[in-house]
Motif scaffolding. Structure first.
Motif, PDB file in Angstrom:
ATOM      1  N   LEU A 152     -50.274 -62.992  17.053  1.00 49.86           N
ATOM      2  CA  LEU A 152     -50.352 -63.657  18.354  1.00 49.86           C
ATOM      3  C   LEU A 152     -48.967 -63.770  18.972  1.00 49.86           C
ATOM      4  O   LEU A 152     -47.960 -63.757  18.252  1.00 49.86           O
ATOM      5  CB  LEU A 152     -50.935 -65.066  18.204  1.00 49.86           C
ATOM      6  N   SER A 153     -48.941 -63.939  20.257  1.00 53.05           N
ATOM      7  CA  SER A 153     -47.695 -64.263  20.949  1.00 53.05           C
ATOM      8  C   SER A 153     -47.558 -65.770  21.031  1.00 53.05           C
ATOM      9  O   SER A 153     -48.560 -66.498  20.982  1.00 53.05           O
ATOM     10  CB  SER A 153     -47.692 -63.650  22.353  1.00 53.05           C
ATOM     11  N   GLU A 154     -46.336 -66.223  21.144  1.00 51.26           N
ATOM     12  CA  GLU A 154     -46.109 -67.659  21.288  1.00 51.26           C
ATOM     13  C   GLU A 154     -46.902 -68.205  22.462  1.00 51.26           C
ATOM     14  O   GLU A 154     -47.034 -67.545  23.492  1.00 51.26           O
ATOM     15  CB  GLU A 154     -44.616 -67.939  21.480  1.00 51.26           C
ATOM     16  N   TRP A 207     -43.510 -69.667  17.054  1.00 54.46           N
ATOM     17  CA  TRP A 207     -43.003 -68.674  16.126  1.00 54.46           C
ATOM     18  C   TRP A 207     -42.948 -69.239  14.707  1.00 54.46           C
ATOM     19  O   TRP A 207     -43.225 -68.548  13.734  1.00 54.46           O
ATOM     20  CB  TRP A 207     -41.620 -68.219  16.593  1.00 54.46           C
ATOM     21  N   THR A 223     -45.679 -68.871  11.865  1.00 53.88           N
ATOM     22  CA  THR A 223     -45.852 -67.663  11.064  1.00 53.88           C
ATOM     23  C   THR A 223     -45.911 -68.041   9.593  1.00 53.88           C
ATOM     24  O   THR A 223     -44.982 -68.639   9.046  1.00 53.88           O
ATOM     25  CB  THR A 223     -44.690 -66.680  11.309  1.00 53.88           C
ATOM     26  N   VAL A 226     -46.638 -64.784  14.434  1.00 52.53           N
ATOM     27  CA  VAL A 226     -46.462 -65.183  15.827  1.00 52.53           C
ATOM     28  C   VAL A 226     -45.215 -64.496  16.352  1.00 52.53           C
ATOM     29  O   VAL A 226     -44.113 -64.659  15.813  1.00 52.53           O
ATOM     30  CB  VAL A 226     -46.323 -66.710  15.961  1.00 52.53           C
ATOM     31  N   LEU A 227     -45.390 -63.732  17.399  1.00 53.61           N
ATOM     32  CA  LEU A 227     -44.284 -62.988  17.987  1.00 53.61           C
ATOM     33  C   LEU A 227     -43.556 -63.847  19.015  1.00 53.61           C
ATOM     34  O   LEU A 227     -44.202 -64.508  19.831  1.00 53.61           O
ATOM     35  CB  LEU A 227     -44.821 -61.710  18.653  1.00 53.61           C
TER      36      LEU A 227
END
Lengths: 118, 113
Positions: B13-15, B83, B86, B111-112
């Motif tokens: 997922l993205s932040e 992030w 993660t 988490v990117l």
């Protein structure tokens, strides 16, 4: 709260050699103690658990054994390691005073031992 | 036999995205449910637990989980991931009188930033 000491943190052993991993617990008395093995993508596999000194239950037949010589000491052993014994071994503790009438309590885990059998 | 299933092996997922990790259990009788988290290089830590009462359980770090008895599920949620979330997440279940927990296979969350 409990503190769980596990050592060593990492271990490299040749096939056929013996094994002894030790776990000690502080901050609680008469805990239930557990040995788990964690493999990537396979979660945590319960190997042994103990509800008291000298009382060991084995969940998975294998090359390993466990002993509980003292209330807060739990040892994982093998007489002859196999390649398939490589993995990440976790000791865990469950307080028994919280169990009555409430079933399972949370487990508290040690930092684990990374065992590589070569 | 008791079992716990986590169907998502790896979630990316993205932040600020919302998170839901699935957990289904197979247990007879009373069940106690847990989510554990393992951050890189750290030991397993309890995130939250359900014993009885309100099926929506609040845990640490903004996580929550909902026990849906009819679906045998205990999904983990967080409205907005960071992030630092993660980690690998494990669902676990124990029966009312059990001295042991059964764990799912774990879900790796990345988490990117």
């Amino acid at each position: 709260s409990q503190t769980i000491h596990q050592w060593p943190a990492t271990l490299v052993q040749p096939v056929g050699s013996p094994l002894s991993l030790e776990c000690t617990v502080e901050g609680t008395s008469n805990p239930n103690l557990y040995w788990y093995r964690q493999a990537a993508g396979r979660g945590l596999q319960l190997l042994f658990y103990s509800v008291g000194i000298g009382q060991i239950s084995s969940e998975v037949p294998q090359n390993l054994s466990a002993s509980r010589p003292q209330d807060r000491q739990f040892i994982l052993s093998s007489k002859k390691l196999l390649l398939s014994d490589s993995g990440f071994y976790l000791c865990a503790c469950m307080e028994t005073r919280a169990l009555s009438g409430r079933g399972s309590s949370p487990l508290h885990f040690g930092n684990g031992t990374r065992l590589t059998v070569t | 036999a008791q079992s716990v299933s986590q169907h998502n092996h790896h979630v990316i997922l993205s932040e600020a995205a919302s998170l839901e990790l699935g957990c289904n259990y197979s247990y007879g009788g009373t069940v106690n449910l847990f989510w554990y988290v393992q951050y890189p290089g750290q030991h397993l830590q309890l995130l939250l637990k359900y014993f009885s009462g309100d099926p929506l359980v609040k845990g640490i770090k903004g996580f929550e989980a909902e026990f849906i008895k009819s679906k045998f599920s205990f999904n983990l949620r967080k409205p907005s991931v960071q992030w630092s979330d993660t980690a690998e997440y494990f669902c676990a279940a124990g029966s009312g009188s059990a001295r042991q927990l059964t764990f799912g296979s774990g879900t790796q969350l990345t988490v990117l930033p």
